[in-house]
Design an enzyme around this catalytic site. Structure first.
Site, PDB file in Angstrom:
ATOM      1  N   CYS A 131       0.813  -1.218   0.000  1.00 50.79           N
ATOM      2  CA  CYS A 131       0.000   0.000   0.000  1.00 50.79           C
ATOM      3  C   CYS A 131       0.849   1.271   0.000  1.00 50.79           C
ATOM      4  O   CYS A 131       0.507   2.249  -0.663  1.00 50.79           O
ATOM      5  CB  CYS A 131      -0.959   0.002   1.180  1.00 50.79           C
ATOM      6  SG  CYS A 131      -0.284  -0.645   2.711  1.00 50.79           S
ATOM      7  N   SER A 161      -5.263   0.826   9.662  1.00 52.74           N
ATOM      8  CA  SER A 161      -5.995  -0.130   8.830  1.00 52.74           C
ATOM      9  C   SER A 161      -5.050  -0.899   7.908  1.00 52.74           C
ATOM     10  O   SER A 161      -5.426  -1.942   7.385  1.00 52.74           O
ATOM     11  CB  SER A 161      -7.091   0.566   8.018  1.00 52.74           C
ATOM     12  OG  SER A 161      -6.537   1.573   7.204  1.00 52.74           O
ATOM     13  N   HIS A 257      -2.539   6.402   4.121  1.00 52.84           N
ATOM     14  CA  HIS A 257      -1.086   6.375   4.310  1.00 52.84           C
ATOM     15  C   HIS A 257      -0.503   7.648   3.701  1.00 52.84           C
ATOM     16  O   HIS A 257      -0.876   8.033   2.589  1.00 52.84           O
ATOM     17  CB  HIS A 257      -0.467   5.182   3.570  1.00 52.84           C
ATOM     18  CG  HIS A 257      -0.631   3.871   4.274  1.00 52.84           C
ATOM     19  ND1 HIS A 257      -1.331   3.712   5.450  1.00 52.84           N
ATOM     20  CD2 HIS A 257      -0.163   2.630   3.945  1.00 52.84           C
ATOM     21  CE1 HIS A 257      -1.290   2.441   5.813  1.00 52.84           C
ATOM     22  NE2 HIS A 257      -0.595   1.761   4.920  1.00 52.84           N
TER      23      HIS A 257
END
Lengths: 346, 346
Positions: A131, A161, A257
């Site tokens: 990610c 998360s 992020h």
């Protein structure tokens, strides 16, 4: 694909699986048949699809024959065990785990950055990057094309998360514990006596944890998360010699992020030219102050704070900051965008 | 200083003033007489000192004559107006604001790093650096002495108490609002509908804000906080040409500033040698994973995650992470340590 594709979602019950199911509907992916797979524990229960329900199958025993594409997001061990079995049955696997990312016969794809690589899936498997890597690639690609990227220094601000629902629950639980004791919401954070952490080694509420992931035992003192950022960036951008120093830090943010990036190029690149390039870059949106709350629930990598890095001679260094939804583009969305690229070929 | 010094605390009612009062007692600073000063609004009320109370005086009108040292932490405008008046009355002013930090006649001191500079207070004023700078200096000084620092890339993780009590209250208020609505503690942070922020432009709870401070209008797109880190580091370490790129980010942490640092040196510096130097460095403590919760309430700069930066040739680059209590060492403690250095001279 006259009437659409036959698609499987493996790990349909998980956090990323839920976003995949939502995005398949939102983006009107051309679906002729949809099947859900999960662990034996969930097999037999049902999950919604539009106005119907689909019964979950056991990923380890179900026959995948007939599927065109399977979207895997059930963890590395499930991918290692099941992705080759699905691929052997003729299914194109798009895998969200790290199991196959560095395999030279498995393309590692960010849809806006290296879409042509989907054609090189010699094992029937295409890997979805980590990610944090995905967040940065759509921003760095147009700058690399213009000026030739040679070095990155990155510090991350990663949401809980990214550690799955357990990370989300741990932050929420610690915040509730603190809020119930008004005196704990104090400037003296050391006074907060949280319940013992389980997902993370230390409390994550009102804290930052500068060791996201686990230290890899090779004497370099880097975490697996930090190595992924280096190795995946090199593969996706096709820069085998890219020098990368990354510090991966978990922050008390639910989703989104962020990465603070200092980039060094072969050739000069001005703030104005970089801004112009990023204005037109697919998957990128300029923002005065990119934040994870801005990114959460949205598709683009938001980028801003673009400045000269005076430590690089010849105007070849830039600093910037970016935020991206780690569950959407950082996981589910990019996987589905890869599936859309595959669908164009079928 | 036979029977101790006559000391004033200007800004005694504030967040840093409170820590100063606490530390003067904790450290058994040699006090013959203690006076508290604040704004006209607080003048006449009392604050404790050991088992007595002291009546607060109006900083703008009180006669400072007779004081040896005044610790100022009442904001830049009070310092600009009152510090020269106190100094003219023969008081050595130790100023926590940014008002005089870059004045060539005002030493800028971190007690472990450049204590000798206190002797050069040609205006009777000694400046205390910005909290983020203070956190990094005790770590960087021994590495600089060994290998010659030439470049820094830094990304910060700054606590809300660095913005004063208003920052603390805003984070606490937003966290309470979220906790009262269980559904707001969700992985989809975008769903959180906070009360309108006042101290910060955007919500700080479950978010990170990559524009700590205000953009300086000189075309460089840097914040005043980022410029302070560069200019103060150069002055404290006596490296006028130090190249610094800093990104200052506010995070939802009550106390404890952290900095992710990539440092480049003139000469090679190994992880092992850097670790050895930092083991013995004053004001520094090694930590496997330095966090703001570890630092809060304690004196040292905690440092860890020391790694090679492969982007710097010849083994001349290191990455590391540090955390420090921004209200103690980052403000009140360093000011009192400067006062202790001054006391040795009186």
């Amino acid at each position: 694909m006259a009437d659409g594709l036959r698609v499987g979602v493996v790990g349909a019950t998980g956090q990323v699986g839920a976003v995949m199911r939502k995005l398949l509907a939102e983006r009107e992916f051309p679906i002729a048949e949809l099947r859900y797979f999960a662990s034996a524990r969930s097999a037999g229960s049902k999950l919604p699809w539009r106005d119907t329900e689909i019964t979950i199958e056991d990923a380890s025993t179900a026959d995948p024959s007939g599927l065109d594409i399977a979207l895997f997001s059930a963890g590395g061990s499930t991918s290692k065990a099941q992705a080759p079995r699905f691929a052997a049955a003729g299914v194109t696997v798009i895998d969200n785990s790290s199991a196959f990312r560095m395999d030279p016969d498995v393309p590692l794809v960010v849809s806006e950055v290296n879409p042509e690589a989907v054609k090189e899936a010699r094992k029937g498997i295409i890997a979805n990057p980590n990610c944090t890597t995905i967040a940065a690639m759509p921003v760095l690609k147009p700058l690399h094309d213009e000026a030739g990227l040679v070095r990155l220094v990155a510090s991350t601000y990663q949401a809980v998360s990214g550690s799955g629902l357990a990370g989300v629950d741990e932050l929420a639980g610690q915040v509730r514990a603190a809020a119930e004791h008004a005196s704990l919401l104090t400037h003296d954070g050391a006074a907060i006596d949280f319940p013992k952490p389980e997902k993370y080694v230390r409390p994550i509420a009102f804290n930052v944890l500068p060791m996201a992931g686990s230290i890899v035992d090779d004497g370099e003192f880097e975490t697996d998360e930090e190595k992924k950022f280096r190795n995946e960036s090199r593969k996706i951008l096709s820069i085998p010699g890219l020098a990368v120093s990354c510090t991966c830090v978990r922050v008390p943010v639910f989703s989104g992020h962020s990465v603070s990036v200092n980039a060094e190029f072969e050739r000069p690149l001005s703030v104005e030219r970089a801004t112009e390039l990023l204005t037109h870059a697919p998957g990128v949106e300029l923002s005065e102050e990119p934040t994870p709350l801005q990114a959460a629930g949205n598709d683009p990598s938001y980028v801003g704070r673009i400045r000269v890095d005076p430590g690089v001679e010849g105007g070849r260094g830039l600093a910037l900051f970016l935020s991206n939804d780690n569950l959407r583009k950082g996981a589910a969305l990019n996987a589905i965008q890869i599936a859309e690229l595959v669908a164009q070929q079928l």
